[in-house]
Design an enzyme around this catalytic site. Sequence first.
Site, PDB file in Angstrom:
ATOM      1  CG  ASP A 273       6.324  -6.095  -3.746  1.00  0.00           C
ATOM      2  OD1 ASP A 273       6.747  -7.202  -3.345  1.00  0.00           O
ATOM      3  OD2 ASP A 273       5.294  -5.543  -3.306  1.00  0.00           O
ATOM      4  CE  LYS A 280       3.351  -7.510  -5.327  1.00  0.00           C
ATOM      5  NZ  LYS A 280       2.125  -7.201  -4.579  1.00  0.00           N
ATOM      6  CG  ASP A 291       6.358  -1.615  -4.139  1.00  0.00           C
ATOM      7  OD1 ASP A 291       5.441  -0.821  -3.917  1.00  0.00           O
ATOM      8  OD2 ASP A 291       6.536  -2.666  -3.491  1.00  0.00           O
ATOM      9  NE  ARG A 354       1.956  -3.953   5.666  1.00  0.00           N
ATOM     10  CZ  ARG A 354       0.678  -4.270   5.543  1.00  0.00           C
ATOM     11  NH1 ARG A 354      -0.001  -4.677   6.601  1.00  0.00           N
ATOM     12  NH2 ARG A 354       0.059  -4.199   4.377  1.00  0.00           N
TER      13      ARG A 354
END
Length: 501
Positions: A273, A280, A291, A354
Amino acid sequence: MKCSVRKGDLTQEACDVLILNAFEGWKTFGGATADVDKALNGLLSKVAQEERFTGKPESSLLFYTHNLIPAKRVLLVGLGKKEDFCEEAVREASAIALQKARDIRAKTIVSILHGAGNGKLPARQAAKAVVEGCLLGGYEFLKHKSKEQSQKNPLTIELVTRNSKIFRQAQEGVTLGEVFAKATNIARDLVNEPSEHLSPAHLVESAKKMVQETKGKISIRVYDRAQLKKMGAEALLAVARGSDQEPFLVHMIYKPAKAKKKVALVGKAITFDSGGLSLKPPEFMETMKIDMAGAAAVIATMSTLPILKPSVEVHGIFGTCENMPSGKAIRPGDVVQAMNKKTIEIFNTDAEGRVTLADSLSYATKQKPDMIIDLATLTGACMVALGEEIAGFMSNDKKMTELIEKAAEQSGELLWELPLEKRYRKLIESSIADLNNVGKSRRKGGAITAGLFLQEFVDDIPWVHIDIAGPSFAERPLNAYTKYGASGFGTRTLLEFLRNL
Ligand code: BES
Ligand code: ZN
Ligand code: ZN
């Protein structure tokens, strides 16, 4: 490492190390520790007093027996306060004992069954906890070290009890402890593996290999990009777009003859991720190989089912891809449609878990299970709320809440409930789509808005979402049996949950 249990007398056991115990604040020893002290003419208690052995958690004392008994050395470990005593104390004491024994290059270890006597634990639980402590505490991930080799000589750990009445139970406990710990270590291996070596395709291979080893007891279906497109899994495909790695959806099935219930286990499986275009900062990316820890726990759990034989049908499901920035990557502001037809506006490409789970959960829901449990390294907010050792969970069902709390308690893993507060539902509304992938409150209540988002994809099926962002990876030792690196968190709770059904 081989673990077994035997009837016998600890004063007569030949071995490199004999593990004994005492509670914190001990004045005299109890049970088999007292017997050995007697055989040593009281030397053990004398030395323990002189050396100020406290009996506190993590305390230990090594004593050379000079042939007074057949065991070469005695290792006394602290069980902590008697009033706080529980299985967790046994796991920790056993892990300390194993590590100390390994430090002195012991090959044969004989251990007292901690807690089965004075501690009043049922023998089955005591033996299970000893074995878990040893196998989890002895775990190392050395695959990528060029020199440092693990101690090659195989260790044997024999639990010895003179109480023949509890022998059967202890034997069952040893077997269970082995299954639980080995599964947890399978999850740890998967999570510790760098993303370069564990791409979505590699994760699929790992699942296939696990399934193959069950010799037909578990079946597997793997959907590739073209099939995902046909199924309408646009959310998973959208997250995968920025990466050169192919995405997959994996469905493993364990179907015993007379199943009472049908359970779906769903894992987040982002093999790296980066955040995508909502990139990030470097220090937040360092450990983002973890992740896929949710899927690792699901694969590890599935691997044990042919041995544990729960009378439930279990479906293990994960949609896997990598979250990367590129010219093809999904952009903030784009809208995608999940498999259950709901549309999602992507405001932040770093809230990708999600979005992929929208499809994995829609797929799980289509299988019409009686219950769904998802595990996901989902939000930094959950870590802010509960710290590094406690996972947050949310549920749409009271009964399942109770079941998951009981399972966590039995496993020794820490779980805490967060509310799926309906009033926060408005925070994930979008002005142009059905849902927004981030809450309007930004990071405030971020674990809850993420949970509310996932709820949109499980219909009314009883469901528990476990946010394992905190405890999946130990940046410092969490306890005696969880050192730096992947913890395998969730595996043991899932196993207890399935066994209880
Ligand atoms: N994988 C991360 C969450 C995470 C953070 C797991 C730290 C383990 C340790 C997740 O995809 C993420 O980036 N979440 C964002 C969501 C935000 C953009 C709404 C977060 O928590 O910052
Ligand atoms: Zn992210
Ligand atoms: Zn993520």
